[in-house]
Write a protein that holds these residues in place. Structure first.
Motif, PDB file in Angstrom:
ATOM      1  N   TRP A  17     -20.560   8.454 -29.394  1.00  0.00           N
ATOM      2  CA  TRP A  17     -19.846   9.411 -30.234  1.00  0.00           C
ATOM      3  C   TRP A  17     -20.101  10.819 -29.724  1.00  0.00           C
ATOM      4  O   TRP A  17     -21.245  11.250 -29.600  1.00  0.00           O
ATOM      5  N   LEU A  19     -19.973  14.444 -30.686  1.00  0.00           N
ATOM      6  CA  LEU A  19     -19.972  15.214 -31.925  1.00  0.00           C
ATOM      7  C   LEU A  19     -20.252  16.679 -31.621  1.00  0.00           C
ATOM      8  O   LEU A  19     -21.173  17.000 -30.865  1.00  0.00           O
ATOM      9  N   GLN A  81     -16.160  11.351 -39.843  1.00  0.00           N
ATOM     10  CA  GLN A  81     -17.606  11.204 -39.715  1.00  0.00           C
ATOM     11  C   GLN A  81     -18.074   9.835 -40.192  1.00  0.00           C
ATOM     12  O   GLN A  81     -18.869   9.161 -39.525  1.00  0.00           O
ATOM     13  N   ALA A  82     -17.570   9.420 -41.343  1.00  0.00           N
ATOM     14  CA  ALA A  82     -17.975   8.127 -41.899  1.00  0.00           C
ATOM     15  C   ALA A  82     -17.586   6.986 -40.969  1.00  0.00           C
ATOM     16  O   ALA A  82     -18.372   6.065 -40.721  1.00  0.00           O
ATOM     17  N   GLN A  85     -19.808   7.046 -37.737  1.00  0.00           N
ATOM     18  CA  GLN A  85     -21.183   6.582 -37.954  1.00  0.00           C
ATOM     19  C   GLN A  85     -21.244   5.065 -38.074  1.00  0.00           C
ATOM     20  O   GLN A  85     -22.255   4.460 -37.720  1.00  0.00           O
ATOM     21  N   ARG A  86     -20.174   4.440 -38.537  1.00  0.00           N
ATOM     22  CA  ARG A  86     -20.150   2.966 -38.612  1.00  0.00           C
ATOM     23  C   ARG A  86     -19.962   2.350 -37.232  1.00  0.00           C
ATOM     24  O   ARG A  86     -20.447   1.255 -36.960  1.00  0.00           O
ATOM     25  N   ALA A  91     -25.117   8.922 -30.112  1.00  0.00           N
ATOM     26  CA  ALA A  91     -24.343  10.151 -30.242  1.00  0.00           C
ATOM     27  C   ALA A  91     -24.752  11.170 -29.189  1.00  0.00           C
ATOM     28  O   ALA A  91     -25.947  11.379 -28.948  1.00  0.00           O
ATOM     29  N   ILE A 108     -24.839  16.848 -40.137  1.00  0.00           N
ATOM     30  CA  ILE A 108     -24.496  15.465 -39.789  1.00  0.00           C
ATOM     31  C   ILE A 108     -25.637  14.807 -39.022  1.00  0.00           C
ATOM     32  O   ILE A 108     -26.015  13.664 -39.293  1.00  0.00           O
ATOM     33  N   LEU A 112     -28.180  10.936 -39.112  1.00  0.00           N
ATOM     34  CA  LEU A 112     -27.895   9.870 -38.149  1.00  0.00           C
ATOM     35  C   LEU A 112     -29.088   8.958 -37.938  1.00  0.00           C
ATOM     36  O   LEU A 112     -30.227   9.412 -37.836  1.00  0.00           O
ATOM     37  N   LYS A 113     -28.802   7.653 -37.851  1.00  0.00           N
ATOM     38  CA  LYS A 113     -29.844   6.648 -37.618  1.00  0.00           C
ATOM     39  C   LYS A 113     -29.718   6.021 -36.233  1.00  0.00           C
ATOM     40  O   LYS A 113     -30.379   5.030 -35.929  1.00  0.00           O
ATOM     41  N   ILE A 114     -28.873   6.577 -35.406  1.00  0.00           N
ATOM     42  CA  ILE A 114     -28.671   6.064 -34.048  1.00  0.00           C
ATOM     43  C   ILE A 114     -29.304   7.023 -33.053  1.00  0.00           C
ATOM     44  O   ILE A 114     -29.617   8.162 -33.400  1.00  0.00           O
ATOM     45  N   VAL A 116     -29.811   9.915 -30.507  1.00  0.00           N
ATOM     46  CA  VAL A 116     -29.087  11.182 -30.398  1.00  0.00           C
ATOM     47  C   VAL A 116     -29.593  11.940 -29.174  1.00  0.00           C
ATOM     48  O   VAL A 116     -30.801  12.067 -28.971  1.00  0.00           O
TER      49      VAL A 116
END
Length: 331
Positions: A17, A19, A81-82, A85-86, A91, A108, A112-114, A116
């Motif tokens: 992603w 961003l 954004q939603a 994130q899925r 990112a 944002i 985030l849980k991914i 970065v």
């Protein structure tokens, strides 16, 4: 290849992603990494809707999810954004060094849980090291945590810098994607070396028109080409490195190449037909093999300069493809 965000399946191909605010350089980053995609200009919005860039277009190993830039007037980013994130596996958060207002992005990122990676662009616009460090410190403060980062220059014209550090960072969580993007970067690099390779391939072909002159002149032209390529890549072409290159290309292939070359030299001694058709065939073959050697050697030197020379299978594939292309062009 461009798709809508709804077409994504992150279980099949990992999704990166992109961003950032409007004008941060997200679309320019995709172009710099893959050689594809439209490039934004200044702070004008470059992406009008969330799009996906597959790389490569056939059998992709990575997908760039490029969402609209934050901060556009009248744009509510919450839905994009939603969805992102899925879908995203990681990112790339793109921030300009000369834009300290990053609260919309930080808000944002904090959730985030991914994985970065912060990608600071505009290093060429803010050349002062202290100013860049203050921007990074400010970003850490507004995000509330320390994150890995790289610095890039993405000028509309001129040299892009920092991509190697970005690919090194991607190695840690998307190694296949990083490897594919490195190959794309090497292919673009070869376009700058190609005129040199063509020049030496033409020299080899010209010297092979006369009986037995090519027996010494063609290897000499190829050796000079390898030295010139090594100089362009800032690599010292030592005997040990030449041995590694020969090993990667395959000793058997090089022996066959030398044997065929000697047979062609003998064919040029056949009266009349041999001195015309044989000479032309010898010249064409010398051009093709020299060009193919230059293509493979350039890839090997590119990787060697970065501590990651391509494997033997990749190198032989490049050689074979270049050889076929040069032969087809000569027919």
């Amino acid at each position: 290849m461009s798709k809508t965000a709804q077409d994504l399946d992150p279980a099949v191909v990992p999704v990166l992603w992109l961003l950032g605010k409007t004008g941060a350089g997200k679309t320019s980053l995709v172009k710099a990494l893959t050689g594809a995609g439209a490039v934004g200009s200044g702070f004008a919005p470059g992406t009008k809707a969330a799009t996906v860039h597959d790389f490569p277009a056939i059998d992709p190993v990575v997908r760039f999810l490029d969402t609209r830039g934050l901060g556009e007037a009248g744009y509510d980013s919450s839905q994009d954004q939603a969805a992102a994130q899925r879908m995203a596996n990681a990112a790339l958060v793109v921030l300009r060094y000369d834009d300290p207002v990053q609260e919309p992005v930080a808000e944002i990122v904090r959730g985030l849980k991914i994985p970065v990676l912060l990608v600071f662009t505009g290093a060429d616009l803010v050349p002062d090291d202290g100013a860049r460090e203050r921007m990074r410190a400010h970003t850490r403060k507004v995000i509330g945590r320390d994150l890995p980062f790289v610095s890039l220059s993405l000028p509309p014209e001129g040299m892009v810098t920092g991509l190697e550090a970005l690919l090194d960072a991607l190695d840690s969580f998307m190694p296949r994607a990083s490897a594919a993007l490195r190959r794309a970067d090497e292919a673009r690099d070869f376009l700058k070396r190609r005129p040199l390779v063509l020049r030496y391939a033409s020299m080899a072909a010209a010297s092979d028109m006369v009986p037995f002159v090519g027996a010494a002149a063609v290897p000499a032209a190829q050796g000079a080409m390898l030295q010139a390529l090594a100089k362009r890549h800032n690599v010292a072409l030592t005997p040990a490195r030449l041995s590694l290159l020969a090993s990667a290309l395959g000793t058997g292939a090089l022996v066959r190449l030398a044997a065929v070359h000697m047979v062609r030299q003998g064919a040029k001694l056949v009266p009349v037909a041999g001195q015309t058709l044989g000479a032309a065939a010898a010249a064409g073959a010398s051009f093709a093999t020299t060009y193919a050697l230059g293509r493979a050697a350039s890839a090997w030197l590119y990787g060697t300069a970065r501590g990651a020379a391509p494997d033997a299978k990749t190198l032989r594939s490049l050689y074979d493809q270049a050889l076929k292309g040069a032969r087809d062009a000569a027919d």
